[in-house]
Design an enzyme around this catalytic site. Structure first.
Site, PDB file in Angstrom:
ATOM      1  N   GLY A 214       0.826  -1.207   0.000  1.00 51.68           N
ATOM      2  CA  GLY A 214       0.000   0.000   0.000  1.00 51.68           C
ATOM      3  C   GLY A 214       0.852   1.246   0.000  1.00 51.68           C
ATOM      4  CG  ASN A 215      -0.402   4.610  -1.472  1.00 47.75           C
ATOM      5  OD1 ASN A 215      -1.161   5.341  -0.855  1.00 47.75           O
ATOM      6  ND2 ASN A 215      -0.752   3.984  -2.592  1.00 47.75           N
ATOM      7  NE  ARG A 216       4.835   7.701   3.987  1.00 46.60           N
ATOM      8  CZ  ARG A 216       4.890   9.018   4.098  1.00 46.60           C
ATOM      9  NH1 ARG A 216       4.182   9.649   5.008  1.00 46.60           N
ATOM     10  NH2 ARG A 216       5.653   9.722   3.291  1.00 46.60           N
ATOM     11  CB  SER A 217      -2.681   8.029  -0.164  1.00 43.50           C
ATOM     12  OG  SER A 217      -3.770   8.875  -0.380  1.00 43.50           O
ATOM     13  CB  ALA A 281      -1.938   7.344  -3.868  1.00 42.88           C
TER      14      ALA A 281
END
Ligand code: C5P
Length: 431
Positions: A214-217, A281
């Site tokens: 995943g990502n930190r969005s 994102a």
């Protein structure tokens, strides 16, 4: 503009006055609002009434003044609830450090805080206090909380204070506060009749039932964009990936936490929408196959094969022009922002792209602020400073609405023939 025709004409504004020496300026504020055509009701806290009497405001407005949370109006209704419901906007000016704290924690012990708390109209807050109180971390935290709630802050100004010292904390000029209130109504409704789809947050690409890439969005930017569109009268669908904030009330929400789910949701919602803002994102890669069982550690290396995800916005750009929405993408770049953003805009076939620099000393991800530049195919269109995300959202809509109308004509004429979906009705205007 004449008061009969300006943005404040016929609007009902409640001015809540709290106990600061700057309360005398609220008299001028009430006059400015009335001169511009608004009907003004005034509520006072007990300490405000020690600075300026209810009689002053009643004489000026020719209306009863609410000075106690227990007051009843002429029809024996609870006055603060009646006013909260009738208001098109609530303005707390001057707002003391104490009232900011009360609003930030939802206290409603005075008529002013009760109205602000109960009203679904936008609330404008104009603080006034000693410089030390304004810069105090608790006050600043309360101000940040109020911004997060969607309150509009009219920043105090630098100047001579009642203490005799010079510093920040002076109430903004009544004309400046009236301008802010007026701007609320200038924009209100400028997206009326448009169907807007916004994606927000990050995607999570499963490796096994418990792990993901995943990502930190945080979803804060996309949420602010959806909220601002809602407040300006658009019918809004928010396609929500993984987010650390709640989706706003008054918009339809479709949850889509993987790139594939987001693609499906976008492909369902985008055709016939007027505008699509892809602030999400979306992961560029996903594990080729997610394991059905939790992968066990056995000391050996683990290889996860990644395959590219579909480029959702590029797919939307290929739709036939009669169903293709006006397209706004985002580009987070660690270098050469302009070249990379414009390259993406062209490759993906977008109308506008919002670029920001990542990986530098300022981390916009998860922050309440950001510094962005909007690019069209001709180059940079904006030179905005660092701003709260909600303010970025407002400026973005000013720009998008303008460009959309130049591209499509005032009524989106290019698309009128194309079996647009009927509008689901206005999404309301809760703050
Ligand atoms: O190529 P990049 O990921 O930097 O592009 C960012 C823009 O493209 C964003 O608007 C994002 O929402 C969108 N995007 C997409 N599908 C992907 C990857 C990104 O729609 N698979």
């Amino acid at each position: 503009m004449s008061p009969e025709r300006g943005p404040l004409a016929g609007r009902r504004i409640v001015v809540g006055v709290t106990g600061s020496i700057a309360a005398y300026k609220a008299v001028l504020l009430v006059r400015r609002l009335m001169e511009r055509g608004a009907t003004v009701d005034v509520a006072l806290t007990r300490s405000a009434a020690a600075f300026v009497t209810p009689l002053t405001f009643a004489s000026l407005t020719h209306r009863p003044v609410v000075s106690d949370v227990l007051d009843l109006d002429a029809e024996q209704q609870i006055a603060h609830i009646e006013l909260a419901e009738a208001a098109d906007a609530v303005v707390v000016a001057p707002a003391t450090a104490n009232v900011l704290a009360e609003l930030a924690i939802g206290m409603a012990s005075s008529s002013v805080t009760a109205i602000a708390c109960a009203s679904r109209a936008p609330v404008v807050v104009a603080p006034a206090m000693d410089a030390g109180m304004w810069t105090n971390p608790a006050t600043q935290r309360n101000v940040a909380t109020l911004r997060e709630f969607g309150y509009l802050l009219v920043e105090p100004e630098v100047g001579s204070l009642a203490s005799g010292l010079t510093g920040i904390g002076r109430l903004a000029e009544p004309g400046t506060i009236a301008d802010t209130v007026e701007r609320l109504f200038e924009r209100a409704g400028d997206l009326e009749g448009l169907r807007v789809v916004v994606s927000a947050g990050g995607t999570r690409e499963p490796i096994d039932p418990v792990r993901f890439i995943g990502n930190r969005s945080s979803g804060k930017m996309g949420t602010a964009i959806a909220e601002a569109a809602r407040d300006r009268g658009a019918t809004v669908t928010l396609i929500a990936g993984a987010m650390s904030v709640n989706p706003p009330p008054g918009v339809s929400v479709v949850n889509a936490t993987t790139a594939q789910a987001m693609r499906q949701a976008v492909m369902r919602e985008a055709p016939g929408a007027d505008i699509l803002v892809m602030a999400a994102a979306v992961a560029d890669f996903a594990p080729k196959q997610a394991s059905g069982r939790k992968i066990k550690r056995d000391g050996a290396e683990l290889q996860v094969e990644l395959v590219p995800n579909p480029d959702i916005i590029a797919e939307v750009a290929e739709m036939p022009t009669d169903i293709r929405p006006f397209l706004i993408g985002f580009a987070a770049e660690s270098q050469d922002l302009e070249a990379n953003a414009i390259g993406k805009l062209r490759d993906k076939g977008l109308d506008l792209i919002v670029g920001n620099v990542v990986g530098g000393p300022f981390d916009a991800i998860g922050s309440d602020e950001n510094k962005v530049t909007v690019f069209g195919s001709e180059g940079a269109l904006t030179d905005w400073p660092m701003l709260p995300k909600r303010q970025i959202a407002e400026r973005l809509w000013d720009l998008i609405a303008d460009r959309y109308r130049s591209a499509r004509g005032p009524d989106g004429a290019q698309k009128e023939k194309a079996g647009r979906r009927p509008r689901a009705g206005s999404a309301g205007s809760r703050r």
